[in-house]
Design a protein around this motif. Structure first.
Motif, PDB file in Angstrom:
ATOM      1  N   SER A 184       0.808  -1.219   0.000  1.00  0.00           N
ATOM      2  CA  SER A 184       0.000   0.000   0.000  1.00  0.00           C
ATOM      3  C   SER A 184       0.840   1.267   0.000  1.00  0.00           C
ATOM      4  N   CYS A 185       2.126   1.141   0.232  1.00  0.00           N
ATOM      5  CA  CYS A 185       2.957   2.340   0.334  1.00  0.00           C
ATOM      6  C   CYS A 185       3.928   2.392  -0.847  1.00  0.00           C
ATOM      7  N   GLY A 186       4.671   3.482  -0.910  1.00  0.00           N
ATOM      8  CA  GLY A 186       5.669   3.639  -1.953  1.00  0.00           C
ATOM      9  C   GLY A 186       5.253   4.687  -2.963  1.00  0.00           C
ATOM     10  N   PRO A 187       6.229   5.398  -3.539  1.00  0.00           N
ATOM     11  CA  PRO A 187       5.915   6.450  -4.509  1.00  0.00           C
ATOM     12  C   PRO A 187       5.416   5.871  -5.824  1.00  0.00           C
ATOM     13  N   ASP A 188       4.682   6.687  -6.555  1.00  0.00           N
ATOM     14  CA  ASP A 188       4.190   6.295  -7.877  1.00  0.00           C
ATOM     15  C   ASP A 188       5.037   6.976  -8.937  1.00  0.00           C
ATOM     16  N   HIS A 189       5.924   6.221  -9.556  1.00  0.00           N
ATOM     17  CA  HIS A 189       6.730   6.729 -10.668  1.00  0.00           C
ATOM     18  C   HIS A 189       6.344   6.044 -11.975  1.00  0.00           C
ATOM     19  N   GLY A 190       5.134   5.499 -12.015  1.00  0.00           N
ATOM     20  CA  GLY A 190       4.630   4.923 -13.243  1.00  0.00           C
ATOM     21  C   GLY A 190       4.808   3.429 -13.378  1.00  0.00           C
ATOM     22  N   SER A 191       5.623   2.817 -12.550  1.00  0.00           N
ATOM     23  CA  SER A 191       5.859   1.381 -12.681  1.00  0.00           C
ATOM     24  C   SER A 191       4.845   0.607 -11.851  1.00  0.00           C
ATOM     25  N   GLY A 192       4.805  -0.717 -12.066  1.00  0.00           N
ATOM     26  CA  GLY A 192       3.872  -1.555 -11.344  1.00  0.00           C
ATOM     27  C   GLY A 192       4.281  -1.750  -9.894  1.00  0.00           C
ATOM     28  N   ARG A 193       3.324  -2.126  -9.078  1.00  0.00           N
ATOM     29  CA  ARG A 193       3.547  -2.317  -7.646  1.00  0.00           C
ATOM     30  C   ARG A 193       4.034  -3.733  -7.342  1.00  0.00           C
ATOM     31  N   SER A 194       4.852  -3.827  -6.316  1.00  0.00           N
ATOM     32  CA  SER A 194       5.233  -5.133  -5.794  1.00  0.00           C
ATOM     33  C   SER A 194       4.266  -5.526  -4.684  1.00  0.00           C
ATOM     34  N   GLY A 195       4.340  -6.768  -4.236  1.00  0.00           N
ATOM     35  CA  GLY A 195       3.467  -7.225  -3.172  1.00  0.00           C
ATOM     36  C   GLY A 195       3.477  -8.736  -3.074  1.00  0.00           C
ATOM     37  N   ARG A 196       2.525  -9.270  -2.368  1.00  0.00           N
ATOM     38  CA  ARG A 196       2.378 -10.715  -2.212  1.00  0.00           C
ATOM     39  C   ARG A 196       1.903 -11.293  -3.545  1.00  0.00           C
ATOM     40  N   VAL A 197       2.621 -12.313  -4.044  1.00  0.00           N
ATOM     41  CA  VAL A 197       2.387 -12.845  -5.380  1.00  0.00           C
ATOM     42  C   VAL A 197       1.930 -14.298  -5.308  1.00  0.00           C
ATOM     43  N   ARG A 198       0.933 -14.624  -6.130  1.00  0.00           N
ATOM     44  CA  ARG A 198       0.548 -16.003  -6.381  1.00  0.00           C
ATOM     45  C   ARG A 198       0.807 -16.303  -7.852  1.00  0.00           C
ATOM     46  N   LEU A 199       1.508 -17.386  -8.121  1.00  0.00           N
ATOM     47  CA  LEU A 199       1.867 -17.737  -9.490  1.00  0.00           C
ATOM     48  C   LEU A 199       0.830 -18.643 -10.115  1.00  0.00           C
ATOM     49  N   GLY A 200       0.614 -18.433 -11.419  1.00  0.00           N
ATOM     50  CA  GLY A 200      -0.318 -19.254 -12.179  1.00  0.00           C
ATOM     51  C   GLY A 200       0.364 -19.886 -13.375  1.00  0.00           C
ATOM     52  N   PRO A 201      -0.387 -20.395 -14.311  1.00  0.00           N
ATOM     53  CA  PRO A 201       0.196 -21.042 -15.489  1.00  0.00           C
ATOM     54  C   PRO A 201       0.759 -20.024 -16.474  1.00  0.00           C
ATOM     55  N   TRP A 202       1.521 -20.533 -17.446  1.00  0.00           N
ATOM     56  CA  TRP A 202       2.079 -19.685 -18.498  1.00  0.00           C
ATOM     57  C   TRP A 202       0.994 -19.319 -19.504  1.00  0.00           C
ATOM     58  N   LEU A 203       1.107 -18.095 -20.020  1.00  0.00           N
ATOM     59  CA  LEU A 203       0.264 -17.634 -21.111  1.00  0.00           C
ATOM     60  C   LEU A 203       1.154 -17.243 -22.286  1.00  0.00           C
ATOM     61  N   HIS A 204       0.798 -17.682 -23.474  1.00  0.00           N
ATOM     62  CA  HIS A 204       1.420 -17.232 -24.712  1.00  0.00           C
ATOM     63  C   HIS A 204       0.392 -16.397 -25.475  1.00  0.00           C
ATOM     64  N   VAL A 205       0.824 -15.233 -25.986  1.00  0.00           N
ATOM     65  CA  VAL A 205      -0.070 -14.385 -26.771  1.00  0.00           C
ATOM     66  C   VAL A 205       0.625 -14.000 -28.063  1.00  0.00           C
ATOM     67  N   LEU A 206      -0.054 -14.225 -29.177  1.00  0.00           N
ATOM     68  CA  LEU A 206       0.409 -13.823 -30.501  1.00  0.00           C
ATOM     69  C   LEU A 206      -0.548 -12.781 -31.055  1.00  0.00           C
ATOM     70  N   SER A 207       0.018 -11.678 -31.574  1.00  0.00           N
ATOM     71  CA  SER A 207      -0.775 -10.638 -32.220  1.00  0.00           C
ATOM     72  C   SER A 207      -0.377 -10.533 -33.686  1.00  0.00           C
TER      73      SER A 207
END
Length: 657
Positions: A482-505
């Motif tokens: 919930s804390c930390g400055p906002d310099h445009g990047s994503g936030r860190s925190g508690r992470v749960r990992l899921g499966p891999w995703l592949h995306v082709l455009s």
């Protein structure tokens, strides 16, 4: 001030001439004066104080408007009927006086002063005969003393390094203290920011945004002017010029026909600072792009904002995009911050007889033809369409992070698409829970996964001219700190990992064929995820569920299409057989473009099947699409037949090796 009449003969696309730019500069400068302190050292614009406090805000107001004043006077060869140099000379004397109640925050007191010091040093260099050389000795000594803490100072290893280089180079030119080792180390570090085709990353991360033009192209070439005759500058100058020229060939393709810059990346409140690289091309007399095209791009950007309320009726720039919209700001932004837009006035350093002012405007690329361009460094597939003047970017290389990280997505960097006609959702619940321009797995509670830390697999043009890009990432869910400055990047925190995703455009014109593969669970999976959701282009709207969106409603419905429209474009998501439900979600006050942002999406009605390809077709363009791309599958891969008759065959197995 009276409005300058348009000149359709010289400027058939924007009407703007040098006189319009001069009027804009003078309006900004004169409107700022009522907010100056008695000694002119601080310009404290109205509004809530920024995250760094009122003292920093006042310094920003001085330094950033000083840019506009310096550019205006430099381009006139010292002619100064508004007395700009005298006015700012008083501010220099007051701000550098340690005994003054208006004294500036020092460089060793607050890091933001290091940023503003670079603007001060740069303008003192550009206006030296009419300002620095006329200051009395005591003021010059105090200015040198104020800037001196840059020597040996600590600067973040991003575009800030140039602030130290510029300040120390100015100090060297006026007999002040400087450390050649600081400059050498800074130059070596910034050499490492260079990427393919003239692009720069803002540091070691995949940070590609407008800083590539308004900072990382800008300061190197100005430094070579300041250090002219020194071997390091003379050797680097042709390298910097080659990079700028190549970068500009991409940059002109990122401006919409209405003059809008791409709504992507942090510090968007600097607005027409996005014109800087085009003026650089003119100042250094590059062979291409041509002067008429460079002015068309720069004037288009400035007029885009001027016609839409920036500056406002009082001549002021707010925190916002067109009008005020504070959520666009980062935590470091204050009421004086938007005046870095003054960098966009850099063209005024060029005299009235310069070719950039005398050449007839030429059309932007998006006004001439449809195109698909691959920009490898940021991993962008760029598509422009003449019919609507919209430029789109499909993003497989930028996330303001690095491969393997597991941050929450920043809506400014990690979305799959950005355009000149849409804004990512930047406020409200969907800013932190990806919906627009996303591919997500939804957990049991309906929370979407994130993609930051992805691997770029592909960014290339196919033989037909279709642009192809691909990336893969481990879906992950983040409970942000919930804390930390906002310099445009994503936030860190508690992470749960899921499966891999592949995306082709696969991108052609207003269309993207988006193919998604969900990997099988492995021993790292903490959250298997359930439904797969593909979010489309977020359309600005004056009402929720604009146009045909009302047919879909907010809840999942069967069928293959989710559609929203506004007065300019349609945003559609067509789902393949597996993306069998869809809907339209409206977000209130979520972007600076309109009261509502409306996002169409398609999803699986149940848990997504693993190790198969799910298909969606996305559209952003003028008018209801009469025909859409046809997608068929064969053992060798996918075939796409486009509405213009082009056919692409792609072996998707190459992405899994």
């Amino acid at each position: 001030m009276p409005r300058v009449p348009d000149d359709p003969a010289l400027s058939p696309y924007t009407g703007w001439t040098r006189a319009h730019w001069a009027e804009l500069a003078e309006r900004l400068l004169l409107s700022a004066r009522p907010f100056a302190s008695p000694g002119h050292a601080r310009v404290s614009f109205p509004g809530r104080a920024g995250g760094y406090g009122a003292d920093v805000d006042g310094l920003e107001g001085f330094a950033r408007t000083f840019l506009a004043a310096g550019f205006r006077v430099a381009g006139e060869g010292g002619d100064d009927p508004l007395g700009l140099m005298e006015w700012y000379a008083e501010g220099l004397a007051t701000g550098t006086d340690p005994a003054s109640p208006e004294r500036w925050v020092r460089l060793d007191e607050h890091g933001q002063a290091k940023v503003e010091a670079a603007s001060i040093a740069l303008v003192l260099h550009l206006t030296r005969p009419w300002l620095w050389d006329r200051l009395d000795d005591g003021v010059r000594e105090r200015v040198i003393a104020y800037l001196a803490p840059a020597v040996g100072g600590e600067y973040p290893p991003i575009n800030w390094v140039w602030f130290q280089i510029v300040v120390e180079q100015f100090l060297a030119s006026v007999g002040g203290p400087y450390e050649p080792g600081d400059i050498e180390a800074g130059l070596a570090l910034t050499d490492g920011f260079a990427r393919e085709n003239g692009w720069y990353a803002d540091g070691a991360e995949r940070s590609y945004d407008h800083y590539a033009g308004w900072a990382l192209q800008f300061y190197p070439l100005l430094w070579t002017e300041m250090a002219a005759g020194e071997p390091a500058a003379d050797e680097r100058r042709p390298v910097y010029l080659r990079r700028l020229e190549r970068y500009l060939h991409d940059a002109v393709r990122l401006v919409g026909a209405d003059g809008s810059p791409l709504l992507q990346g942090r510090s968007l409140t600097y607005r027409f600072a996005a014109a800087v690289p085009f003026w650089l091309g003119a100042r250094y007399d590059l062979d291409t792009p041509s002067p008429g095209l460079l002015r068309r791009a720069a004037s288009g950007i400035a007029r885009h904002f001027a016609d839409r309320g920036a500056p406002d009726g009082k001549g002021l720039l707010s925190l916002g995009w067109h009008g005020p919209w504070r959520p666009i700001a980062q935590s470091y932004s204050g009421p004086g911050s938007p005046y870095w837009a003054a960098k966009g006035l850099f063209g005024l350093t060029l005299p009235a007889g310069h070719p950039v002012w005398t050449a007839v405007e030429e059309p932007l690329p998006v006004e001439r033809d449809d195109y698909q361009v691959v920009v490898p460094s940021p991993g962008w597939l760029v598509s422009g369409t003449r019919a609507d003047g919209v430029v789109r970017v499909v993003n497989h290389g930028t996330d303001h992070s690095h491969p393997g990280s597991d941050l929450a997505d920043s809506p400014l960097y990690a979305r799959l698409g950005y355009s000149t006609a849409t804004s990512p959702v930047l406020a409200g619940p969907y800013a932190g829970q990806p919906l627009d321009q996303s591919v997500t797995l939804l957990d049991a509670g309906g929370e979407p996964s994130h993609r930051t830390g992805f691997d770029t697999l592909l960014a290339q043009s196919l033989p037909t001219g279709t642009a192809a890009g691909a990336s893969r990432w481990r879906a992950h869910w983040v409970k942000p700190d919930s804390c930390g400055p906002d310099h445009g990047s994503g936030r860190s925190g508690r992470v749960r990992l899921g499966p891999w995703l592949h995306v082709l455009s696969l991108v052609r014109g207003p269309w993207e064929v988006r193919l998604v593969r969900v990997g099988a669970p492995d021993d790292q999976v903490e959250e298997a995820g359930g439904r797969l959701r593909v979010g489309g282009w977020p359309l600005p709207s004056d009402i929720p569920h604009a146009g045909t969106a009302a047919r879909a409603g907010a809840d999942p419905v069967a069928g293959e299409t989710a559609v929203v429209v506004n007065e300019r474009v349609w945003s559609c998501v067509f789902g393949g057989a597996s993306l069998d439900v869809g809907g339209v979600t409206s977000a209130d006050d979520a972007s600076p473009l309109a009261p509502w942002t409306v996002v169409p999406w398609r999803a699986t009605s149940g848990p997504a099947r693993a190790e198969v390809w799910h298909e969606a077709v996305l559209h952003l363009g003028a008018g209801e699409p009469a025909e859409r791309p046809a997608v068929t599958w064969a053992p060798s891969g996918v075939r796409v037949v486009w509405p213009d008759g082009a056919v692409d065959d792609f072996d998707v197995s190459r992405l899994l090796r």
